[in-house]
Write a protein that holds these residues in place. Structure first.
Motif, short mmCIF file in Angstrom:
data_model
loop_
_atom_site.label_atom_id
_atom_site.label_comp_id
_atom_site.label_asym_id
_atom_site.label_seq_id
_atom_site.Cartn_x
_atom_site.Cartn_y
_atom_site.Cartn_z
N MET A 69 9.65 30.14 32.75
CA MET A 69 11.18 30.10 33.36
C MET A 69 10.98 30.63 34.87
O MET A 69 11.78 30.25 35.75
N HIS A 72 9.82 27.69 36.96
CA HIS A 72 11.28 26.79 36.88
C HIS A 72 12.52 27.30 37.72
O HIS A 72 12.78 26.23 38.58
N HIS A 73 12.66 28.32 37.70
CA HIS A 73 13.91 28.83 38.68
C HIS A 73 13.37 28.79 40.18
O HIS A 73 14.08 28.46 40.96
N ARG A 74 11.85 28.81 40.51
CA ARG A 74 11.48 28.93 41.89
C ARG A 74 11.74 27.48 42.27
O ARG A 74 12.18 27.39 43.68
N GLN A 103 19.84 32.58 40.40
CA GLN A 103 18.29 32.57 39.62
C GLN A 103 17.47 33.46 40.37
O GLN A 103 16.33 33.88 39.86
N GLU A 106 17.19 36.57 38.59
CA GLU A 106 16.55 36.44 37.16
C GLU A 106 15.14 36.50 37.24
O GLU A 106 14.45 36.94 36.37
N ILE A 107 14.61 35.72 38.30
CA ILE A 107 13.21 35.92 38.77
C ILE A 107 12.73 37.18 38.60
O ILE A 107 11.64 37.69 38.14
N HIS A 168 18.37 21.41 34.84
CA HIS A 168 19.03 22.32 33.89
C HIS A 168 18.79 22.18 32.49
O HIS A 168 18.74 23.08 31.74
N ALA A 171 15.73 23.94 31.48
CA ALA A 171 16.19 25.20 31.42
C ALA A 171 16.55 25.75 29.90
O ALA A 171 16.22 26.57 29.39
N ILE A 194 21.81 31.82 30.60
CA ILE A 194 21.19 30.64 30.97
C ILE A 194 21.93 29.45 30.55
O ILE A 194 22.40 28.39 31.19
N GLN A 198 24.35 27.14 32.73
CA GLN A 198 23.86 26.05 33.13
C GLN A 198 24.25 24.82 32.53
O GLN A 198 24.63 23.84 32.98
#
Length: 225
Positions: A69, A72-74, A103, A106-107, A168, A171, A194, A198
């Protein structure tokens, strides 16, 4: 003092000495150094007070969730940064800013988990090539990101929304897997968050595209892989 009193005192001293020796032996065997201060009780308190995951309370699914994740978030944040400069619609820009603000923290949270577990933190946007063996669901391929970087105006808006919906959906699929297979409570709570947030953003983006509100069921479409 009588000889019998001296004998009783000597016996008492021997008992006290033996008791102290037994306590020391029981308390010193748990830690690596053999001292009472490095025993398991101290380690447990330290882990709890530092906020890290206690040993045995997470599994490989939790590790996989965080490691997948994060990149993915980046990528979602990279897409959001492009929208701030290239989108025509204020609504698209506002949505992109919302995605970035949610996000990013969350990272940081997932990075802290991995460090506390002694697991590698992924660097950059690994596995971005769609269809590749390490690709995360919904991640855009290199050519797609290049196309988005070169777009502007309303063309950018449509491309951004279409790509972000797929992103999304991917995710949400990953979050559903964490809910099913994960063990670590905070990771499962993040997965829930999430899915909820999302799904709502998918519905919003579909309205922007004129395709109806949609339900964002959590089962990614073919474009999310």
């Amino acid at each position: 003092m009588s000889r019998s009193s001296l004998s009783r005192r000597a016996a008492s001293a021997v008992v006290v000495t033996l008791a102290a020796s037994l306590l020391t032996a029981c308390g010193g065997g748990g830690g690596e150094g053999g001292g009472a201060s490095s025993g398991p009780a101290t380690a447990t308190v330290s882990a709890s007070s530092s906020g890290s995951a206690p040993s045995g309370q997470h599994n490989q699914a939790d590790v996989h969730f965080a490691q997948e994740m994060i990149p993915h978030h980046r990528q979602a944040i990279d897409m959001a940064d492009l929208a701030a400069k290239q989108a025509a619609s204020d609504d698209v820009k506002a949505l992109a800013e919302k995605i970035k603000k949610s996000q990013g923290p969350e990272i940081e949270t997932m990075t802290a988990w991995l460090k506390s577990w002694g697991k590698p933190v992924p660097q950059g946007e690994t596995g971005t090539q769609r269809g590749g063996p390490t690709a995360q669901p919904g991640m855009a391929g290199g050519q797609e990101m290049d196309n988005l970087r070169n777009a502007s105006g309303t063309g950018f808006d449509k491309m951004f929304l279409t790509m972000m919906i797929a992103h999304h959906q991917g995710a949400i699929a990953m979050a559903n897997s964490e809910k099913k297979d994960g063990l670590y409570g905070p990771a499962k709570q993040l997965a829930d968050s999430i899915i909820t947030s999302q799904n709502a953003e998918i519905a919003q983006m579909r309205k922007m595209l004129g395709g109806g509100s949609g339900s964002g069921t959590g089962s990614p479409s073919a474009t999310a892989h």
